[in-house]
Design a protein around this motif. Structure first.
Motif, PDB file in Angstrom:
ATOM      1  N   THR A 133       5.139   6.169  -5.948  1.00  0.00           N
ATOM      2  CA  THR A 133       4.493   7.472  -5.766  1.00  0.00           C
ATOM      3  C   THR A 133       5.299   8.427  -4.891  1.00  0.00           C
ATOM      4  N   LYS A 134       6.376   7.937  -4.286  1.00  0.00           N
ATOM      5  CA  LYS A 134       7.172   8.758  -3.374  1.00  0.00           C
ATOM      6  C   LYS A 134       8.654   8.603  -3.693  1.00  0.00           C
ATOM      7  N   PRO A 135       9.428   9.665  -3.473  1.00  0.00           N
ATOM      8  CA  PRO A 135      10.870   9.544  -3.700  1.00  0.00           C
ATOM      9  C   PRO A 135      11.532   8.652  -2.653  1.00  0.00           C
ATOM     10  N   ARG A 136      12.682   8.153  -3.004  1.00  0.00           N
ATOM     11  CA  ARG A 136      13.512   7.301  -2.129  1.00  0.00           C
ATOM     12  C   ARG A 136      12.825   5.980  -1.775  1.00  0.00           C
ATOM     13  N   PRO A 162      13.589   2.377   9.697  1.00  0.00           N
ATOM     14  CA  PRO A 162      13.091   1.189  10.406  1.00  0.00           C
ATOM     15  C   PRO A 162      11.580   1.022  10.372  1.00  0.00           C
ATOM     16  N   ASP A 163      10.835   2.084  10.080  1.00  0.00           N
ATOM     17  CA  ASP A 163       9.374   1.993  10.058  1.00  0.00           C
ATOM     18  C   ASP A 163       8.822   1.583   8.700  1.00  0.00           C
ATOM     19  N   LYS A 203       0.821  -1.216   0.000  1.00  0.00           N
ATOM     20  CA  LYS A 203       0.000   0.000   0.000  1.00  0.00           C
ATOM     21  C   LYS A 203       0.860   1.275   0.000  1.00  0.00           C
ATOM     22  N   GLY A 204       1.925   1.248  -0.770  1.00  0.00           N
ATOM     23  CA  GLY A 204       2.730   2.449  -0.945  1.00  0.00           C
ATOM     24  C   GLY A 204       3.716   2.728   0.167  1.00  0.00           C
ATOM     25  N   ASN A 205       3.690   1.950   1.240  1.00  0.00           N
ATOM     26  CA  ASN A 205       4.585   2.218   2.371  1.00  0.00           C
ATOM     27  C   ASN A 205       5.767   1.267   2.350  1.00  0.00           C
ATOM     28  N   ALA A 206       6.381   1.092   1.183  1.00  0.00           N
ATOM     29  CA  ALA A 206       7.498   0.159   1.055  1.00  0.00           C
ATOM     30  C   ALA A 206       8.652   0.811   0.318  1.00  0.00           C
ATOM     31  N   ILE A 207       9.834   0.349   0.644  1.00  0.00           N
ATOM     32  CA  ILE A 207      11.032   0.667  -0.126  1.00  0.00           C
ATOM     33  C   ILE A 207      11.394  -0.595  -0.893  1.00  0.00           C
ATOM     34  N   ILE A 208      11.523  -0.458  -2.205  1.00  0.00           N
ATOM     35  CA  ILE A 208      11.880  -1.584  -3.055  1.00  0.00           C
ATOM     36  C   ILE A 208      13.332  -1.429  -3.484  1.00  0.00           C
TER      37      ILE A 208
END
Length: 558
Positions: free
Chosen positions: A398-401, A427-428, A375-380
């Protein structure tokens, strides 16, 4: 105060706000480790120096801070070279500290001696060999300043062991003064005004953005520019996340494996606004057919990047954030109805798609499920090859980094240690490494690092039994002569995970894909998910090497 060189170095790192140092100890850096033992800096013991360098790189990309890695002299330092080169090609701020033999032994082929400065000079923004302890504090301050200003990049500090043991009165430099290094941050106002006039009068404009948007923290300004001027936006691999891909103005990624509509739009554009991008060959394809009708505006902080590959009409040197803030003031909304009708037609005719009708697991489906569950709250993070391109195409950024990948150097083995660094820095966040069964084995030893520190990185192996991108090229361009690409003897990744003390899940049925990802995300520690995917699936669209970007292979029948 009188201090040893080791204490001076560690105190300088603390002043720079360093939280983590990644690396492995060795003889030439033992005095430094003795001071780190009681330092507030958290040292992350990796299992290979390359892993340490990629972890520092991933930390830097995810947080925007300078990543730091540390290795001993000789082989420790040379093992860092690939990671340093990876950071250099992608303009990532990193300080690499290497041990060196005693100053009076340099050049004598001493035990574990290597000319680290000479070896790394082509792949660093700057290099230091510290020969006087009195220069050490100043060197560290300069290294961090150089790494994190202008066009960012890695800086090397090579430190002889006798310097770390010497003592002197510490002199803390008040500020950095480098007369020959003065990055330009403010763009030329006249050039900005000319650019605005050209953009406002364009009938078929495209904004083309790269990693500079993320480095300059100006995603908000880019969105404002696009919406104010009604300008479609395409990004490079390094620029993913700099512009929201769920926005109506998004064209997705362009280039060799970009969207067909992005490549068509760039080819037919009459104005191309390039921001923080370097016109890499994977983007341009055949240079003399790249945006042949466009007047090209190029905004970049590195003057050497402008007109290096593509001759531009309106160069603007400076920081993208500052320039966009000024440019926005002069941009007006233009409807461009016919242009968007054409773009929408391309989107309808050539969407990113794949055949998901059978029972076999498709890699694109795996990535779509990861995207939906996160749901968009991940770093790939990614390795390199087919896994990298599918992750770029089928996860919506949808977000940088939030997308970390080796773009310029194309380093297999990058994704997993980078994920470790990103997870420590954020960490979050959920951090997922999209890997291939070939590339994951290049730094799989860092699973020990993740388990020991309980770093909850999730690894999704798209296991097709091949070095997939090489197999694809051999299928399409070498008459299916599959030479040395079949990965006979792959390990049982579930047992391998368990041997390290991690969780491992095997997925062989499509209906198990989503439940397995959900289960992995709920587990506290590191997890390997081994997805047995269609071994014959290829990455499309694809621009054959040397072809123009509008001459794509859309699918297997193209």
């Amino acid at each position: 105060m009188i201090k040893t060189g080791s204490q001076i170095l560690v105190d300088a790192l603390i002043r720079e706000g360093v939280e983590y140092v990644f690396g492995i100890p060795g003889g030439a850096v033992l005095p430094l480790f003795d001071v780190l033992f009681e330092s507030p800096i958290r040292f992350v013991l990796t299992r290979h120096e390359q892993g340490a360098g990629h972890a520092a790189d991933g930390y830097a990309r995810a947080t925007g801070k300078v990543g730091v890695c540390l290795a001993t002299s000789g082989p420790g330092a040379t093992n860092l070279v690939t990671a340093i080169a990876t950071a250099y090609m992608d303009s990532i701020p990193m300080v690499a500290i290497t041990g060196q033999v005693k100053t009076f032994l340099i050049g004598n082929d001493a035990f574990q001696e290597a000319d680290t400065v000479g070896i790394t000079r082509p792949v660093t923004k700057h290099s230091y060999l510290v020969k006087d302890i009195k220069d050490l504090a100043k060197t560290v301050k300069e290294a961090f300043y150089i790494a994190n200003t202008g066009r960012r990049g890695p800086v090397l500090i090579d430190l002889p062991v006798d310097i770390t043991m010497e003592k002197c009165e510490e002199v803390i430099p008040a500020e950095v003064d480098l007369p020959g290094y003065k990055p330009r941050y403010e763009g030329n106002i006249r050039q900005i005004n000319v650019a605005a006039e050209v953009i406002n009068s364009a009938r078929q404009p495209v904004v083309y953005t790269g990693g500079g948007i993320i480095a300059s923290e100006c995603s908000r300004e880019l969105l404002d520019l696009a919406e104010r001027g009604n300008l479609p936006v395409t990004t490079t691999l390094m620029g993913l996340g700099g512009f929201p891909e769920d926005h109506p103005l998004s064209l997705g990624m362009l280039g060799m494996h970009g969207t067909a509509y992005a490549n068509f739009a760039v080819t037919e554009s009459d104005v191309l606004l390039a921001i923080g991008a370097r016109f890499d060959d994977r983007i341009t394809g055949k240079i003399d057919e790249f945006a042949p009708h466009a007047k090209i505006i190029h905004i970049d902080i590195d003057p050497a990047s402008i007109s290096k590959s593509i001759q531009v009409d309106i160069p603007i040197v400076g920081d993208a954030s500052n320039i966009l803030q000024e440019l926005i003031k002069h941009i007006r909304f233009v409807e461009r109805k016919e242009w968007f009708q054409k773009i929408n037609s391309w989107k309808e005719k050539n969407p990113l798609s794949y055949n998901n009708s059978g029972s076999v697991i498709k890699p694109q489906y795996v990535i779509e499920q990861i995207c939906d569950i996160a749901k968009g709250n991940a770093i790939i993070t990614t390795e390199v090859g087919q896994n990298q391109m599918w992750a770029a195409q089928f996860f919506t950024y949808t977000k940088p980094r939030t997308f970390l990948s080796s773009g310029g150097l194309g380093t297999m083995g990058y994704g997993f240690p980078a994920a470790i660094g990103a997870q420590l820095g954020c960490p979050d966040k959920i951090v997922v490494d999209i890997a291939g069964d070939g590339s994951i084995q290049m730094n799989i030893q860092e699973l020990s690092t993740a388990v020991r520190l309980n770093i909850p990185v999730k690894i999704a192996i798209l296991n097709n039994g091949y070095l997939g991108m090489v197999r694809q090229w051999q299928e399409l361009f070498y008459s299916k002569r599959y030479s040395s690409v079949h990965l006979n003897g792959n390990p049982d990744f579930v047992k391998l995970a368990e041997a390290y003390g991690a969780n491992g899940f095997l997925v062989e049925r499509k209906e198990d894909v989503r439940p397995t990802i959900e289960r992995a995300f709920s587990v506290q520690g590191p997890v390997i998910m081994d997805f047995r995917i269609d071994p014959n699936e290829n990455v499309f669209p694809m621009v054959p090497a040397g072809q123009a970007i509008h001459k794509m292979m859309i699918g297997t029948m193209a």
